[in-house]
Motif scaffolding. Sequence first.
Motif, PDB file in Angstrom:
ATOM      1  N   GLY A   1      11.508  42.638 135.833  1.00  0.00           N
ATOM      2  CA  GLY A   1      10.728  43.558 136.439  1.00  0.00           C
ATOM      3  C   GLY A   1       9.768  42.883 137.543  1.00  0.00           C
ATOM      4  O   GLY A   1      10.060  43.485 138.690  1.00  0.00           O
ATOM      5  N   PHE A   2       8.796  42.273 137.093  1.00  0.00           N
ATOM      6  CA  PHE A   2       7.820  41.747 137.979  1.00  0.00           C
ATOM      7  C   PHE A   2       8.350  41.053 139.292  1.00  0.00           C
ATOM      8  O   PHE A   2       7.793  41.313 140.408  1.00  0.00           O
ATOM      9  CB  PHE A   2       6.772  41.050 137.316  1.00  0.00           C
ATOM     10  CG  PHE A   2       5.537  40.811 138.038  1.00  0.00           C
ATOM     11  CD1 PHE A   2       4.649  41.554 138.068  1.00  0.00           C
ATOM     12  CD2 PHE A   2       5.254  39.479 138.610  1.00  0.00           C
ATOM     13  CE1 PHE A   2       3.378  41.352 138.906  1.00  0.00           C
ATOM     14  CE2 PHE A   2       4.275  39.327 139.518  1.00  0.00           C
ATOM     15  CZ  PHE A   2       3.197  40.039 139.413  1.00  0.00           C
ATOM     16  N   LYS A   3       9.193  39.774 138.765  1.00  0.00           N
ATOM     17  CA  LYS A   3       9.747  39.223 139.901  1.00  0.00           C
ATOM     18  C   LYS A   3      10.688  39.948 141.016  1.00  0.00           C
ATOM     19  O   LYS A   3      10.824  39.705 141.998  1.00  0.00           O
ATOM     20  CB  LYS A   3      10.363  37.953 139.402  1.00  0.00           C
ATOM     21  CG  LYS A   3       9.743  37.062 138.719  1.00  0.00           C
ATOM     22  CD  LYS A   3      10.420  35.714 138.374  1.00  0.00           C
ATOM     23  CE  LYS A   3      11.181  35.160 139.413  1.00  0.00           C
ATOM     24  NZ  LYS A   3      11.966  33.859 138.913  1.00  0.00           N
ATOM     25  N   GLN A   4      11.185  40.958 140.328  1.00  0.00           N
ATOM     26  CA  GLN A   4      12.340  41.857 140.976  1.00  0.00           C
ATOM     27  C   GLN A   4      11.350  42.577 142.156  1.00  0.00           C
ATOM     28  O   GLN A   4      12.095  42.784 143.266  1.00  0.00           O
ATOM     29  CB  GLN A   4      12.940  42.765 139.890  1.00  0.00           C
ATOM     30  CG  GLN A   4      13.722  44.020 140.636  1.00  0.00           C
ATOM     31  CD  GLN A   4      15.231  43.489 140.958  1.00  0.00           C
ATOM     32  OE1 GLN A   4      15.407  42.238 140.814  1.00  0.00           O
ATOM     33  NE2 GLN A   4      16.008  44.362 141.331  1.00  0.00           N
ATOM     34  N   VAL A   5      10.407  42.904 141.868  1.00  0.00           N
ATOM     35  CA  VAL A   5       9.470  43.905 142.674  1.00  0.00           C
ATOM     36  C   VAL A   5       8.789  42.816 143.664  1.00  0.00           C
ATOM     37  O   VAL A   5       8.615  43.344 144.925  1.00  0.00           O
ATOM     38  CB  VAL A   5       8.694  44.839 141.763  1.00  0.00           C
ATOM     39  CG1 VAL A   5       7.711  45.716 142.678  1.00  0.00           C
ATOM     40  CG2 VAL A   5       9.308  45.669 141.075  1.00  0.00           C
ATOM     41  N   PHE A   6       7.950  42.036 143.081  1.00  0.00           N
ATOM     42  CA  PHE A   6       6.960  41.006 144.050  1.00  0.00           C
ATOM     43  C   PHE A   6       7.564  39.890 144.365  1.00  0.00           C
ATOM     44  O   PHE A   6       6.892  39.117 145.267  1.00  0.00           O
ATOM     45  CB  PHE A   6       5.716  41.098 143.081  1.00  0.00           C
ATOM     46  CG  PHE A   6       5.204  42.300 142.935  1.00  0.00           C
ATOM     47  CD1 PHE A   6       4.282  43.087 143.770  1.00  0.00           C
ATOM     48  CD2 PHE A   6       5.034  42.911 141.498  1.00  0.00           C
ATOM     49  CE1 PHE A   6       3.610  44.234 143.582  1.00  0.00           C
ATOM     50  CE2 PHE A   6       4.306  43.923 141.137  1.00  0.00           C
ATOM     51  CZ  PHE A   6       3.643  44.654 142.109  1.00  0.00           C
ATOM     52  N   HIS A   7       8.673  39.471 143.994  1.00  0.00           N
ATOM     53  CA  HIS A   7       9.193  38.059 144.436  1.00  0.00           C
ATOM     54  C   HIS A   7       8.237  37.083 144.203  1.00  0.00           C
ATOM     55  O   HIS A   7       8.047  36.305 144.776  1.00  0.00           O
ATOM     56  CB  HIS A   7       9.742  38.163 145.887  1.00  0.00           C
ATOM     57  CG  HIS A   7      10.742  39.415 146.088  1.00  0.00           C
ATOM     58  ND1 HIS A   7      12.139  39.329 145.805  1.00  0.00           N
ATOM     59  CD2 HIS A   7      10.426  40.736 146.923  1.00  0.00           C
ATOM     60  CE1 HIS A   7      12.483  40.567 146.104  1.00  0.00           C
ATOM     61  NE2 HIS A   7      11.545  41.388 146.829  1.00  0.00           N
TER      62      HIS A   7
ATOM     63  N   SER B   1      18.144  49.723 148.562  1.00  0.00           N
ATOM     64  CA  SER B   1      17.242  50.366 149.263  1.00  0.00           C
ATOM     65  C   SER B   1      16.339  50.789 148.018  1.00  0.00           C
ATOM     66  O   SER B   1      16.096  52.206 147.957  1.00  0.00           O
ATOM     67  CB  SER B   1      17.774  51.468 150.058  1.00  0.00           C
ATOM     68  OG  SER B   1      18.480  52.349 149.368  1.00  0.00           O
ATOM     69  N   GLY B   2      15.802  50.253 147.201  1.00  0.00           N
ATOM     70  CA  GLY B   2      14.629  50.694 146.385  1.00  0.00           C
ATOM     71  C   GLY B   2      15.209  51.032 145.003  1.00  0.00           C
ATOM     72  O   GLY B   2      14.423  51.144 143.942  1.00  0.00           O
ATOM     73  N   GLY B   3      16.377  50.728 144.484  1.00  0.00           N
ATOM     74  CA  GLY B   3      17.047  51.190 143.202  1.00  0.00           C
ATOM     75  C   GLY B   3      16.566  49.713 142.236  1.00  0.00           C
ATOM     76  O   GLY B   3      16.424  50.010 141.273  1.00  0.00           O
ATOM     77  N   GLY B   4      16.470  48.669 143.052  1.00  0.00           N
ATOM     78  CA  GLY B   4      16.168  47.493 141.890  1.00  0.00           C
ATOM     79  C   GLY B   4      14.547  47.835 141.589  1.00  0.00           C
ATOM     80  O   GLY B   4      14.320  47.152 140.576  1.00  0.00           O
TER      81      GLY B   4
END
Length: 428
Positions: A101-107, A268-271
């Motif tokens: 979750g978190f790493k997926q969004v904020f790397h 494009s945003g699905g992740g």
Amino acid sequence: MFFAGFMLFSLFFGAGNLIFPPLLGLESGSNFGPAIAGFLITGVLLPFMAIMAIALSDNGLLSMGSRVHRMFGMVFAIIIYMSIGAFYGIPRASNVAYELGFKQVFHAQGWFPLLVFSLLFFVLTYFISLNPKKIVDRIGQLLTPILLLVLGVLVVQAFVKFDNIASSPEGDYVSIPFVKGFLEGYFTMDAVAALAFGIVVINALKDKGAKSKSELVKGAFGAAFIAGLGLAIVYFSLGWIGRVIPKNNSFENGAEILTEAANLLFPSGGGFLFGLIVILACLTTCVGLINACSRFFNEIYPKLSYQAYVAIFVLTGLVVSNLGLNLILELATPLLVFIYPIAIVLVILSLFQHFAGGGKMMYRLSVIVTSIYALYQVLISLGFKLDVLTSLLGVAPFFERGLGWVLPAFVAALVGYVMDKSGRQVRE
């Protein structure tokens, strides 16, 4: 029955369901079929059997363990709840939420983002766990269908976009894929969690009007079947993603595989959506585990309040979660190697006793023999060299594959069963 099955699936559907099947699919490659079959036995069939064993017992897990000895029943129940709680299940849920979750969004990278995320995650978990019933029910009933829908889209996209080219199997998946998959199923913790969740199903069925023993057993069977079917579909689907994902990068765990799959399939945003839902799924799983563990310990030692136990489990989970997902999985191996064989034996004997009878000697001899093998495996996993014990225990079939306890446990149970029957006839 359907409601209870959906609820049970929601309880099971957490971090372990997400991270282990993709890695199995990746490493088993062309041997995916026998590997996932073995995985489904420990990940689906054994939890189903555990639910039925609880349904047929008068006092759940404590009753099953007490057939060996009253003290053993208490100690084993505590170990079960600690393993699905602060030492493994709770921090694993937090870490999977971070990885997927978190790493997926904020790397994010490094220890500091994990610390910040886990602090926020467990503060929220704490406040929800203080009065969880309505919130968990609402989130679970709404979240699980959404999560399944997103996973369904992910799997369909994987079928369509990824080439169906299996890689060569790795490690034990080359020679013993079925046994390797069977042992990997330990890490889902579903069979162990079922021993704790079984009583939740029974109470839910009672709330829906089931009164007699036969109604409860039939309801538990239907609920366990519905939950097991859902788990089997999810496990196979996630394993298939790991099997067909492009092998452009190296992966250390299933969380990294699903993160890469989400990035490849939803650029494009699905992740982002997938990551958010995973965080919520792990949050409700974590709340459910803290609630179950806190209620159990409050019942056996009520001098501490339920709220105090919530705080203890939250703080312990926070500390352990910052060890990182890979280290948590590594440290959990000795614990799971020890408790899983004993749990399997207790479940099978409980079901057998319901149909064919049996008494304490059947349980005691079988559990003693199984515990010796389980303790040996723990010591070996910790790096001890036990050459003499290896030569003695190694005569059992499947010993080198980690299943040396199976035949000795069966023989011990059979001897105990005969002793129980003989002793009963003498008394009569």
